[in-house]
Design a protein around this motif. Structure first.
Motif, PDB file in Angstrom:
ATOM      1  N   TYR A 239       7.829  -1.575  -5.824  1.00 48.01           N
ATOM      2  CA  TYR A 239       8.013  -2.997  -5.521  1.00 48.01           C
ATOM      3  C   TYR A 239       8.743  -3.659  -6.685  1.00 48.01           C
ATOM      4  O   TYR A 239       8.508  -3.329  -7.851  1.00 48.01           O
ATOM      5  CB  TYR A 239       6.669  -3.702  -5.316  1.00 48.01           C
ATOM      6  CG  TYR A 239       6.048  -3.467  -3.966  1.00 48.01           C
ATOM      7  CD1 TYR A 239       6.077  -4.456  -2.986  1.00 48.01           C
ATOM      8  CD2 TYR A 239       5.431  -2.262  -3.673  1.00 48.01           C
ATOM      9  CE1 TYR A 239       5.496  -4.244  -1.732  1.00 48.01           C
ATOM     10  CE2 TYR A 239       4.853  -2.041  -2.423  1.00 48.01           C
ATOM     11  CZ  TYR A 239       4.888  -3.029  -1.463  1.00 48.01           C
ATOM     12  OH  TYR A 239       4.334  -2.825  -0.234  1.00 48.01           O
TER      13      TYR A 239
ATOM     14  N   ARG B 231       9.429  -4.995  -1.334  1.00 41.59           N
ATOM     15  CA  ARG B 231       9.185  -3.557  -1.169  1.00 41.59           C
ATOM     16  C   ARG B 231      10.522  -2.832  -1.088  1.00 41.59           C
ATOM     17  O   ARG B 231      11.389  -3.164  -0.286  1.00 41.59           O
ATOM     18  CB  ARG B 231       8.366  -3.306   0.096  1.00 41.59           C
ATOM     19  CG  ARG B 231       8.068  -1.836   0.365  1.00 41.59           C
ATOM     20  CD  ARG B 231       6.964  -1.696   1.416  1.00 41.59           C
ATOM     21  NE  ARG B 231       7.214  -2.555   2.559  1.00 41.59           N
ATOM     22  CZ  ARG B 231       8.005  -2.213   3.596  1.00 41.59           C
ATOM     23  NH1 ARG B 231       8.626  -1.045   3.604  1.00 41.59           N
ATOM     24  NH2 ARG B 231       8.166  -3.048   4.606  1.00 41.59           N
TER      25      ARG B 231
ATOM     26  N   ASN C 183       8.123  -8.915   0.722  1.00 37.25           N
ATOM     27  CA  ASN C 183       6.781  -8.594   1.223  1.00 37.25           C
ATOM     28  C   ASN C 183       6.208  -9.776   2.004  1.00 37.25           C
ATOM     29  O   ASN C 183       6.342 -10.928   1.594  1.00 37.25           O
ATOM     30  CB  ASN C 183       5.879  -8.278   0.019  1.00 37.25           C
ATOM     31  CG  ASN C 183       4.413  -8.227   0.404  1.00 37.25           C
ATOM     32  OD1 ASN C 183       4.040  -7.508   1.316  1.00 37.25           O
ATOM     33  ND2 ASN C 183       3.595  -9.020  -0.276  1.00 37.25           N
TER      34      ASN C 183
ATOM     35  N   PHE D  37      -1.824  -8.496  -0.283  1.00 35.18           N
ATOM     36  CA  PHE D  37      -1.195  -7.754  -1.374  1.00 35.18           C
ATOM     37  C   PHE D  37      -0.418  -8.704  -2.297  1.00 35.18           C
ATOM     38  O   PHE D  37      -0.409  -8.524  -3.518  1.00 35.18           O
ATOM     39  CB  PHE D  37      -0.265  -6.682  -0.811  1.00 35.18           C
ATOM     40  CG  PHE D  37       0.407  -5.851  -1.874  1.00 35.18           C
ATOM     41  CD1 PHE D  37      -0.322  -4.987  -2.676  1.00 35.18           C
ATOM     42  CD2 PHE D  37       1.772  -5.974  -2.103  1.00 35.18           C
ATOM     43  CE1 PHE D  37       0.282  -4.242  -3.665  1.00 35.18           C
ATOM     44  CE2 PHE D  37       2.395  -5.221  -3.094  1.00 35.18           C
ATOM     45  CZ  PHE D  37       1.648  -4.354  -3.879  1.00 35.18           C
TER      46      PHE D  37
ATOM     47  N   VAL E 288      -0.483  -9.117  -6.319  1.00 33.18           N
ATOM     48  CA  VAL E 288       0.728  -9.039  -7.147  1.00 33.18           C
ATOM     49  C   VAL E 288       0.815 -10.237  -8.086  1.00 33.18           C
ATOM     50  O   VAL E 288       1.138 -10.098  -9.274  1.00 33.18           O
ATOM     51  CB  VAL E 288       1.994  -8.960  -6.258  1.00 33.18           C
ATOM     52  CG1 VAL E 288       3.255  -9.183  -7.095  1.00 33.18           C
ATOM     53  CG2 VAL E 288       2.062  -7.612  -5.560  1.00 33.18           C
TER      54      VAL E 288
ATOM     55  N   ARG F 210       2.921   0.609  -5.910  1.00 29.56           N
ATOM     56  CA  ARG F 210       1.698   0.519  -5.118  1.00 29.56           C
ATOM     57  C   ARG F 210       1.290   1.968  -4.870  1.00 29.56           C
ATOM     58  O   ARG F 210       1.844   2.645  -4.003  1.00 29.56           O
ATOM     59  CB  ARG F 210       1.945  -0.225  -3.814  1.00 29.56           C
ATOM     60  CG  ARG F 210       0.695  -0.518  -3.014  1.00 29.56           C
ATOM     61  CD  ARG F 210       1.015  -1.368  -1.791  1.00 29.56           C
ATOM     62  NE  ARG F 210      -0.184  -1.831  -1.123  1.00 29.56           N
ATOM     63  CZ  ARG F 210      -0.189  -2.649  -0.067  1.00 29.56           C
ATOM     64  NH1 ARG F 210       0.955  -3.106   0.417  1.00 29.56           N
ATOM     65  NH2 ARG F 210      -1.335  -3.012   0.483  1.00 29.56           N
TER      66      ARG F 210
ATOM     67  N   ASP G 176      -4.031   2.764  -3.756  1.00 21.84           N
ATOM     68  CA  ASP G 176      -3.513   1.424  -3.469  1.00 21.84           C
ATOM     69  C   ASP G 176      -3.550   0.515  -4.699  1.00 21.84           C
ATOM     70  O   ASP G 176      -3.398  -0.705  -4.583  1.00 21.84           O
ATOM     71  CB  ASP G 176      -4.290   0.762  -2.327  1.00 21.84           C
ATOM     72  CG  ASP G 176      -3.502  -0.377  -1.664  1.00 21.84           C
ATOM     73  OD1 ASP G 176      -2.273  -0.199  -1.479  1.00 21.84           O
ATOM     74  OD2 ASP G 176      -4.078  -1.426  -1.367  1.00 21.84           O
ATOM     75  N   GLU G 177      -3.742   1.081  -5.889  1.00 26.56           N
ATOM     76  CA  GLU G 177      -3.744   0.237  -7.087  1.00 26.56           C
ATOM     77  C   GLU G 177      -2.310  -0.113  -7.469  1.00 26.56           C
ATOM     78  O   GLU G 177      -1.344   0.583  -7.119  1.00 26.56           O
ATOM     79  CB  GLU G 177      -4.431   0.955  -8.250  1.00 26.56           C
ATOM     80  CG  GLU G 177      -3.718   2.193  -8.746  1.00 26.56           C
ATOM     81  CD  GLU G 177      -4.446   2.856  -9.912  1.00 26.56           C
ATOM     82  OE1 GLU G 177      -5.136   2.136 -10.643  1.00 26.56           O
ATOM     83  OE2 GLU G 177      -4.309   4.068 -10.059  1.00 26.56           O
ATOM     84  N   ILE G 178      -2.156  -1.213  -8.185  1.00 24.58           N
ATOM     85  CA  ILE G 178      -0.852  -1.637  -8.690  1.00 24.58           C
ATOM     86  C   ILE G 178      -0.675  -1.049 -10.071  1.00 24.58           C
ATOM     87  O   ILE G 178      -1.536  -1.204 -10.952  1.00 24.58           O
ATOM     88  CB  ILE G 178      -0.757  -3.176  -8.733  1.00 24.58           C
ATOM     89  CG1 ILE G 178      -0.909  -3.761  -7.318  1.00 24.58           C
ATOM     90  CG2 ILE G 178       0.572  -3.606  -9.337  1.00 24.58           C
ATOM     91  CD1 ILE G 178      -0.917  -5.279  -7.277  1.00 24.58           C
TER      92      ILE G 178
END
Length: 823
Positions: free
Chosen positions: A609, A627, A646, A651, A655, A679, A684-686
Motif C-alpha cells: 500500500y 492498494r 482504498n 483498514f 492506516v 498488509r 493482516d498486520e501493517i
C-alpha cells in the motif's frame, strides 16, 4: 514527435507552447519578443527553437516559415493569438498543411466582415453600421439607436470598446479609436469603426472546436464584466449556470454562427449576449479563449482544449472528450483608484479556503497600473473550483473581499516577504514554482541544472544560477554562498525532490537558515536509521541489517533464509533493489553492485500500500491509502503497475493510526509524505516499508489534484514555508481514484510507432498520457516517461481495479528497436 510552428503566442497561446512540449512535439515559436510581444522565458525555454522577427510583417513571417519548412518540415502552423490568425492560415495553405481558408480567416478576424457573413445566413444579431468617417457617425447612431456600442473592427481584449449613451459620447469613442495609433501589439488597425445596438442581458461565451467539419461545443462560460461604459471582463464561470433550454439555444446559435463563418478546423470562442430576442452575437474568434478559460475548462470538465487545438491543426481526428460535471471560475481584480500599489495582501481565510486553487498578481508592486478600458488594467486574479457554481461563486466573492491592494506612498518602495532559495532538478510543470509561491511578494532565487532551467520564470526570479550537477556539493555550496552574499540572507531553502532533501539540509546548515538539518533528513533518507526509529516507537518493521560486503549479505541469507531484499540505504525509484530468492540469484546481484551503503531486509508477503498525505503543525490534514497492483520493482523490470485508492473504512482507520505513529517517530511535522507499507498475508498486520518526505511520484500527484483537489507540490511549498491552508479531505465514502502505468518495451532503446487510445473504451478512464509516434523509450524514463499512463475514477475500488485490468488487456503499442545511428 512532430514539428509545430506557433506564430506570436500571447495569453493562452503561451500555455499552448507548454502543452505541445508535454505532448512530445517540437515547437518552433515565431515572435518579435519585444514590448507587448515579449514572452516569458519559462515558455520560450520549452520551445525547440525560437525565431525572432517582426511578426507584424506578414510576408516576412510567411517567407521565414517557407525556409524553415524546407529545412525540416512542419506538421502544423498555429496562430498564437487572434491577430495572427490570417498569416498562420496563409502560411499553412502555402505549405500544404491543415488550416482555415483565407476567406474564413478574414471573416473571423475583422468584425465588420463577420457581421456581413452572419447576416447573409439570416442569423439574428445586433443592428450595426460600419463607419469610416466622422461625418457618418451621427446618422449611424440614429440608425442603431441609443445607447449603442462603439468598437474597433480588429482589436481584442475589450480594447476601446465603449458603451455610448449620447451622440457626443459616441463621437468621443470614435475619435479615441482613430487616435489610438499603431494599436495593440504594434499592429496598425483598420480605420473602421462599428456602431452597434446595445444588447441588455447577461453575457456568455461558447468554447469549442471544429473537427472533421463538425462544430463541437465543450462548454458555455458565464462572463462577468466591469463597470460600464467599458466591457472589461473581470471573471468567468465554467460551465455557466444556465437551464437546459437556454443552454441548448446558446449552443445551437454558436454552432450556426461558426458554420456561417466557414470555420474549417480548430478552436472557437464565441461571445454573445442573451437578450429579449434570444442569443445575439458579439463576436467569434478562431483561437483559444484567453483569461485562463482553457484551464478552467480542464479543471471543471477535464476537456483539454490545448491538446484538441493541436490535434485539429495536425489533422488528427479523435473521439470527443468525455466531460465530467465540475465547476471552475476566475475573478480578476480592478482597482481604478490606484495608479500603483505597494503590496497585495491575502486574508488568511482566503488563503486557507480549499476551493481556492490559485492566486496571482498580474501587475507587480510598484509598477504603473494602466487606466481602465482594457484587460491591461487588471491587477491580479484568483481561481477557484467546486462541486456547484454557487460554491465557486462564493469562494470568488470571498476572495474579492479578502484580497487587498495597499496603495503605494510616494516615498515607499514595494516590500517583500520571504527570501527563498529553491533547489530544482525538475524540467516539467512541477517546476513552475510561480504557481505556488508569489514571486512579486517573496524574493525567490534558484539553483538548478540546464534541463531544470526550462520551466523557471526568469522574469519573476531574483536570480537563476545554473550548475553542472546538483550532486556536486562543492559547486552547489559555492554558488549558494555567492547568491547569499549578493542578495542577502535567505530565510528558507526548499528542495522538493527526494534527491535534494539531503542537499537542502546541508545548505541550511551552511547558510544559517532555519529548518531541517542533516540529522533530521537522515531519518527519512537512510532506511536503516528510519526503520530503527519506527521500530523504537513500537511499530512493526521488516528485520533488516546494514551490509558492506558479500560475506555480510550471505550471512543475512543464512540467518533469515530466502527470499530477502537487497537495497540501497538511501535509494529511490526502486533503483538497485533486488528480491533474492536463491543463492545463485544472490551471487548474480553481488556481481552487479558495489556494497558501499546497502542493507538486507526481510521479504514481507502481502499487499503493498502507498499512503499519501499532508501533515502541518504535527496534525494530519489529509490522507488516503492506495492498494498497489504490482510493485515499483516489478514495473522497473517490465510489468504494468497500477494503484487503487482504498475504500475499506476499517483498514483506512488502522492506516491513519499507523501513519500518525510513523510521523511522530520520524519527527515529521510539516511535510507532504509518501509512505509505503505492507498488509501482511496471514496476519493482516501493517508493516512499515519506507517513507519519503516528499510528494509521491508516477501518477500520484495527478490523481490527487484531479480527483481529490489537492496539489501535493503546492502543499509541499506551503507547509515548508509555514503557509496555513485547509486541504480537501480524501476520506472514504467519496469518489475512488486509480491509475495504471505501462512499462517500456523489453528491448531498449525503442521507437514508438503507435499507441492505441483507450479514451471512450472504458467509462472509468478519465484521461490518458500516451507517448507520441516517433518517441524514443530508452529505459531511463522511470515512472515519468512511460509507455502509457491512464487515470481512472469511479464509485468504488472494485470498479477502478476492474477498469485497470481491462485497460491492461486492451492496451496496444507498436514499436521497434532503435537502429544505431550510422548503420
Amino acid at each position: 514527435m512532430v514539428r509545430v510552428a506557433i506564430v506570436e503566442p500571447r495569453s493562452s497561446g503561451c500555455q499552448l507552447i507548454d502543452r505541445a512540449r508535454e505532448l512530445g512535439h517540437r515547437v518552433v515559436v515565431l515572435t518579435a519578443d519585444e514590448g507587448e510581444r515579449r514572452i516569458q522565458r519559462r515558455h520560450l525555454d520549452g520551445a525547440a527553437q525560437t525565431v525572432v522577427l517582426d511578426t507584424n510583417d506578414d510576408e516576412a513571417v510567411r517567407a521565414r516559415l517557407r525556409t524553415l519548412h524546407a529545412q525540416d518540415p512542419f506538421a502544423a502552423v498555429v496562430p498564437g493569438f487572434e491577430h495572427y490568425v490570417p498569416v498562420a492560415a496563409a502560411a499553412a495553405a502555402e505549405l500544404g498543411l491543415p488550416g482555415i481558408s483565407a476567406r474564413s480567416a478574414t471573416a473571423l478576424r475583422h468584425k465588420h466582415v463577420m457581421r456581413a457573413r452572419v447576416a447573409e445566413h439570416g442569423i439574428d444579431q445586433p443592428r450595426h453600421v460600419l463607419v469610416s468617417d466622422e461625418g457618418q457617425l451621427a446618422a449611424s447612431v440614429r440608425a442603431v439607436g441609443l445607447p449603442c456600442v462603439v468598437k474597433p473592427v480588429d482589436q481584442s481584449g475589450s480594447l476601446n470598446v465603449v458603451k455610448a449613451g449620447t451622440e457626443a459620447q459616441a463621437l468621443a469613442a470614435f475619435r479615441r479609436i482613430h487616435g489610438y495609433g499603431s494599436g495593440y501589439l504594434g499592429r496598425t488597425g483598420l480605420p473602421l469603426v462599428l456602431v452597434e445596438e446595445y444588447v441588455a442581458g447577461p453575457e456568455y461565451s461558447v468554447e469549442g472546436y471544429v473537427s472533421s467539419g463538425e462544430a463541437v461545443v465543450l462548454a458555455v462560460t458565464e462572463k462577468h464584466l466591469g463597470p460600464e461604459p467599458w466591457f472589461v471582463e473581470t471573471g468567468h464561470l465554467v460551465p455557466a449556470p444556465l437551464a437546459d433550454g437556454p443552454r441548448a439555444g446558446v449552443e445551437e446559435y454558436a454552432r450556426a454562427t461558426v458554420r456561417a463563418l466557414g470555420l474549417e478546423l480548430g478552436p472557437f470562442h464565441a461571445e454573445l449576449r442573451l437578450g429579449d430576442r434570444g442569443p445575439l452575437l458579439m463576436e467569434v474568434a478562431a483561437r483559444l479563449p484567453g483569461d485562463r478559460i482553457p484551464d478552467l475548462l480542464r479543471l471543471a470538465t477535464g476537456a483539454d482544449l490545448y491538446e484538441l487545438t493541436l490535434r485539429c491543426h495536425l489533422g488528427l481526428p479523435g473521439p470527443r472528450p468525455v466531460l465530467r460535471a465540475g465547476h471552475a471560475g476566475v475573478r480578476y481584480f480592478q482597482r481604478p483608484e490606484l495608479d500603483r500599489y505597494a503590496r497585495m495582501v491575502v486574508d488568511e481565510a482566503v488563503a486557507a479556503d480549499p476551493a481556492v486553487r490559485e492566486i496571482g498578481a498580474l501587475i507587480a508592486p510598484g509598477e504603473p497600473v494602466p487606466p481602465p478600458g482594457s484587460s491591461a488594467g487588471r491587477l491580479g486574479y484568483v481561481i477557484a473550483t467546486g462541486p456547484a457554481p454557487e460554491a465557486v461563486t462564493a469562494a470568488l466573492d470571498a476572495a474579492e473581499l479578502g484580497i487587498a491592494f495597499e496603495p503605494l506612498n510616494p516615498s515607499e518602495e514595494p516590500t517583500v516577504g520571504r527570501h527563498v532559495l529553491i533547489l530544482n532538478r525538475w524540467n516539467n510543470k512541477f517546476a513552475e514554482y510561480h504557481r505556488y509561491l508569489d514571486h512579486t511578494v517573496d524574493r525567490v532565487a534558484y539553483l538548478t541544472t540546464a534541463a531544470g532551467q526550462q520551466p523557471l520564470d526568469a522574469g519573476l526570479a531574483e536570480h537563476i544560477r545554473v550548475v553542472r550537477d546538483l550532486s556536486d556539493r562543492a559547486e552547489v555550496s559555492a554558488a549558494a554562498l555567492e547568491l547569499q552574499a549578493r542578495y542577502g540572507q535567505f530565510t528558507h531553502v526548499l528542495g522538493l525532490s527526494e534527491f535534494d532533501l539531503e542537499l537542502g539540509a546541508e545548505l541550511r546548515e551552511l547558510l544559517g537558515v532555519p529548518g531541517k538539518g542533516v540529522e533530521d533528513v537522515r531519518l527519512v533518507r537512510d532506511k536503516v536509521v528510519m526503520k530503527a526509529a519506527v521500530a523504537e516507537a513500537g511499530l512493526r518493521v521488516p528485520v533488516n541489517r546494514p551490509v558492506r560486503s558479500a560475506a555480510e549479505v550471505r550471512a543475512f541469507a543464512a540467518e533469515h533464509g530466502y527470499p530477502f531484499v537487497l537495497k540501497p540505504r538511501a535509494g529511490a525509484d526502486s533503483q538497485d533493489v533486488y528480491v533474492l530468492r536463491t543463492p545463485e540469484a544472490t551471487d548474480q546481484a553481488l556481481a552487479q553492485v558495489e556494497l558501499t551503503a546497502f542493507q538486507c531486509e526481510e521479504f514481507i508477503e502481502g499487499n503493498l500500500y502507498q499512503v499519501d498525505g499532508v501533515v502541518s503543525g504535527g496534525v494530519l490534514r489529509t490522507i488516503r491509502s492506495w492498494r498497489c497492483l504490482g510493485s515499483c520493482l516489478d514495473f522497473a523490470t517490465g510489468t504494468p503497475f497500477g494503484s487503487v485508492a482504498n475504500d475499506d473504512a476499517e483498514f483506512e482507520a488502522r492506516v491513519v493510526e499507523f501513519t500518525e505513529g510513523v510521523l511522530k517517530a520520524l519527527r515529521l511535522t510539516d511535510e507532504v509524505f509518501h509512505l509505503e507499507v505492507f498488509r501482511a498475508a496471514g496476519t493482516d498486520e501493517i508493516v512499515f516499508l519506507e517513507i519519503g518526505a516528499r510528494a509521491g511520484g508516477g501518477q500520484v500527484r495527478f490523481v490527487w489534484e484531479e480527483v481529490y483537489g489537492v496539489d501535493l507540490i503546492a502543499a509541499s511549498v506551503q507547509v515548508q514555508l509555514g503557509i496555513e491552508r485547509a486541504y480537501p479531505r480524501a476520506d472514504i465514502g467519496g469518489e475512488v481514484a486509480g491509475y495504471l502505468m505501462m512499462p517500456e518495451p523489453p528491448v531498449r532503446p525503442a521507437v514508438v510507432h503507435r499507441v492505441a487510445s483507450l479514451t471512450g473504451a472504458i467509462p472509468e478512464l478519465y484521461t490518458e498520457a500516451l507517448p507520441p509516434a516517433g518517441a524514443v523509450l530508452d529505459g531511463n524514463g522511470g515512472a515519468v516517461h512511460t509507455a502509457g499512463a491512464f487515470r481512472f475514477r469511479a464509485a468504488s475500488s472494485a470498479r477502478v481495479q476492474e477498469a485497470i485490468e481491462t485497460a491492461v488487456k486492451l492496451y496496444e503499442m507498436d514499436w521497434s528497436p532503435l537502429e544505431p545511428s550510422g548503420v
